[in-house]
Design an enzyme around this catalytic site. Structure first.
Site, mmCIF file in Angstrom:
data_model
loop_
_atom_site.group_PDB
_atom_site.id
_atom_site.type_symbol
_atom_site.label_atom_id
_atom_site.label_comp_id
_atom_site.label_asym_id
_atom_site.label_seq_id
_atom_site.Cartn_x
_atom_site.Cartn_y
_atom_site.Cartn_z
ATOM 1 N N LYS A 121 7.050 22.868 -13.465
ATOM 2 C CA LYS A 121 6.344 21.804 -13.207
ATOM 3 C C LYS A 121 6.208 21.649 -11.699
ATOM 4 O O LYS A 121 4.981 21.557 -11.230
ATOM 5 C CB LYS A 121 7.029 20.648 -13.567
ATOM 6 N N ARG A 124 0.788 -1.242 -0.088
ATOM 7 C CA ARG A 124 -0.141 -0.010 -0.030
ATOM 8 C C ARG A 124 0.835 1.121 0.009
ATOM 9 O O ARG A 124 0.302 2.465 0.271
ATOM 10 C CB ARG A 124 -1.014 0.032 1.333
ATOM 11 N N GLU A 144 8.764 18.266 -24.609
ATOM 12 C CA GLU A 144 8.259 18.780 -23.255
ATOM 13 C C GLU A 144 8.593 20.193 -22.912
ATOM 14 O O GLU A 144 8.110 20.911 -22.233
ATOM 15 C CB GLU A 144 8.408 17.836 -22.141
ATOM 16 N N ASN A 192 -0.919 19.048 -19.736
ATOM 17 C CA ASN A 192 -1.259 18.156 -20.708
ATOM 18 C C ASN A 192 -1.468 18.805 -22.162
ATOM 19 O O ASN A 192 -1.700 18.289 -23.142
ATOM 20 C CB ASN A 192 -2.592 17.452 -20.602
ATOM 21 N N HIS A 198 -0.709 16.856 -25.284
ATOM 22 C CA HIS A 198 -0.907 15.443 -24.979
ATOM 23 C C HIS A 198 -2.456 14.775 -25.472
ATOM 24 O O HIS A 198 -2.606 13.616 -25.479
ATOM 25 C CB HIS A 198 -0.698 15.171 -23.539
ATOM 26 N N LYS A 229 2.871 11.536 -10.820
ATOM 27 C CA LYS A 229 1.938 10.635 -11.627
ATOM 28 C C LYS A 229 2.873 9.321 -11.862
ATOM 29 O O LYS A 229 3.992 9.208 -12.299
ATOM 30 C CB LYS A 229 1.573 11.222 -12.925
ATOM 31 N N HIS A 265 7.027 9.221 -27.219
ATOM 32 C CA HIS A 265 6.012 10.105 -26.544
ATOM 33 C C HIS A 265 6.096 11.684 -26.921
ATOM 34 O O HIS A 265 5.125 12.264 -27.275
ATOM 35 C CB HIS A 265 6.263 10.021 -25.004
ATOM 36 N N HIS A 276 -1.701 11.524 -27.026
ATOM 37 C CA HIS A 276 -1.776 10.197 -26.571
ATOM 38 C C HIS A 276 -2.566 9.311 -27.474
ATOM 39 O O HIS A 276 -2.390 8.136 -27.401
ATOM 40 C CB HIS A 276 -2.621 10.085 -25.300
ATOM 41 N N GLU A 287 -4.385 17.331 -10.402
ATOM 42 C CA GLU A 287 -5.155 17.540 -11.597
ATOM 43 C C GLU A 287 -6.659 17.880 -11.454
ATOM 44 O O GLU A 287 -7.356 17.355 -12.072
ATOM 45 C CB GLU A 287 -4.810 16.394 -12.519
ATOM 46 N N ARG A 300 -3.334 21.910 -13.229
ATOM 47 C CA ARG A 300 -2.265 20.805 -13.567
ATOM 48 C C ARG A 300 -2.676 20.434 -14.880
ATOM 49 O O ARG A 300 -1.766 19.770 -15.670
ATOM 50 C CB ARG A 300 -2.255 19.681 -12.438
#
Length: 362
Positions: free
Chosen positions: A229, A121, A185, A247, A250, A143, A267, A254, A239, A243
């Site tokens: 960032k 956990r 990026e 993206n 993206h 993330k 990517h 994606h 997010e 945030r």
């Protein structure tokens, strides 16, 4: 060493930018009050370059280190790979005070982080990014996750690292294509938040290879990107709002990645394509000027990144794939669109015919 502090309600940690810093990893971790058990996760290519040095640094600081290499590539970013890490953690009796250290790019970082988030956990996690893309983006912000055949990063968790150690010297062994991917990026940060960084890069004749960047420019790129960032994540860890601007590029990016099976474009290349599309959408919707779009296009081309869709992809398939994006809310696709260099807006009011039109142009 330049240190950026990322402050979050439940945890704060340092992003350390240190040339030659890999040799100091053990020393830096020894100040974090972690348990002695460490599982170093890497891939064969990166481990061959830096694995033994990292292990030596950790062992010299008193850590008990085991290591495991996962295959290299986005196509291996799966639950099957995570299960392998669980098996290794079980074999080595990793306890809750143990730490998983990710030595590699975004794929290794995401998978190691997800394994750390879910083993017992949640155990400690340290990021040692070795690609430009992971240095400026993937390693920062917590993330973690893996891909599903129907979409990128659909399975994951937020799990913040205890430390991010960035050693710019490792970029000397980074393949040129991967360096260019990271520049996507960096351009993103210029468009969404840092017009000065964008202008700095415009002044450089070539941005497609590590050797063409001066040490000063590389330092500015790393510091400004990491600071941007960190600033965004500190205001919106999970997010809920701000945030989402990270993206930029993206949404369509994606879709391009998943539809090509994570094998045709990487990517950063997908993000570059996505930024071109988002910029043109913004122009068509009257949100920003064509001159700004031309500047973005020129900078992307200067990095040697693609600006056109792969011929293998059908436009309708991209539009359909957008509906499985994890940023969809109430059936509406959210886009991050620029209004000027350094400023973007978040909207779900992009007509599907506009999306089709832009994609057909590309």
């Amino acid at each position: 060493m330049h240190t950026i502090r990322l402050n979050l309600p439940q945890q704060a940690y340092d992003i350390a930018i240190a040339p030659g810093g890999i040799a100091k990893l053990g020393e830096l971790m020894s100040h974090l009050h972690l348990g002695k058990q460490v599982l170093l996760v890497s891939n064969p290519t990166v481990f061959q370059h830096y694995g033994e040095n990292v292990i030596a640094s950790l062992e010299n600081a008193g850590f008990d280190v085991n290591s495991y290499n996962l295959p290299d590539g986005e196509q291996y970013k799966t639950l099957a790979s995570i299960e392998k890490l669980y098996n290794i953690a079980l074999e080595n009796h990793l306890e809750r005070a143990a730490t998983m250290v990710a030595l590699g790019g975004g794929v290794i970082g995401d998978m190691t982080g997800f394994a750390a988030a879910t083993w017992l956990r949640g155990i400690n996690f340290v990021q040692v990014p070795t690609t430009l893309l992971s240095m400026v983006d993937a390693a920062i912000g917590g993330k973690t996750g893996v891909n599903h055949p129907q979409g990128k990063n659909l399975i994951g968790a937020f799990h913040q690292p205890k430390l991010v150690l960035i050693d710019p010297q490792v970029l000397q062994t980074l393949p040129e294509r991967e360096f260019r991917a990271g520049m996507a990026e960096v351009i993103k940060y210029g468009v969404i938040r840092d017009a000065e960084l964008f202008a700095m890069m415009e002044q450089c004749d070539r941005l497609d290879q590590f050797q063409y960047l001066s040490k000063n420019l590389l330092q500015e790129i790393l510091v400004r990107s990491c600071q941007a960032k960190a600033d965004v994540v500190s205001k919106d860890e999970k997010e809920a709002g701000l945030r989402a601007i990270l993206n930029y590029g993206h949404t369509i990016g994606h879709a391009v990645e998943s539809l090509t099976g994570y094998r045709i474009v990487n990517h950063g290349e997908a993000v570059a394509i996505g930024m071109v599309a988002a910029g043109q959408l913004a122009v068509n919707l009257g949100l920003w000027e064509q001159a700004a779009q031309d500047r973005q296009l020129a900078l992307i081309q200067k990095t040697g990144l693609p600006t056109q869709l792969p011929t293998e992809i059908e436009i309708n398939a991209i539009v359909d794939a957008l509906q499985t994006d994890k940023k969809v809310k109430a059936g509406k696709v959210r886009f991050i669109l620029p209004t000027k260099i350094g400023v973007v807006t978040i909207t779900d009011q992009v007509p599907s015919e506009q999306i089709h039109q832009v994609l057909q142009q590309m």
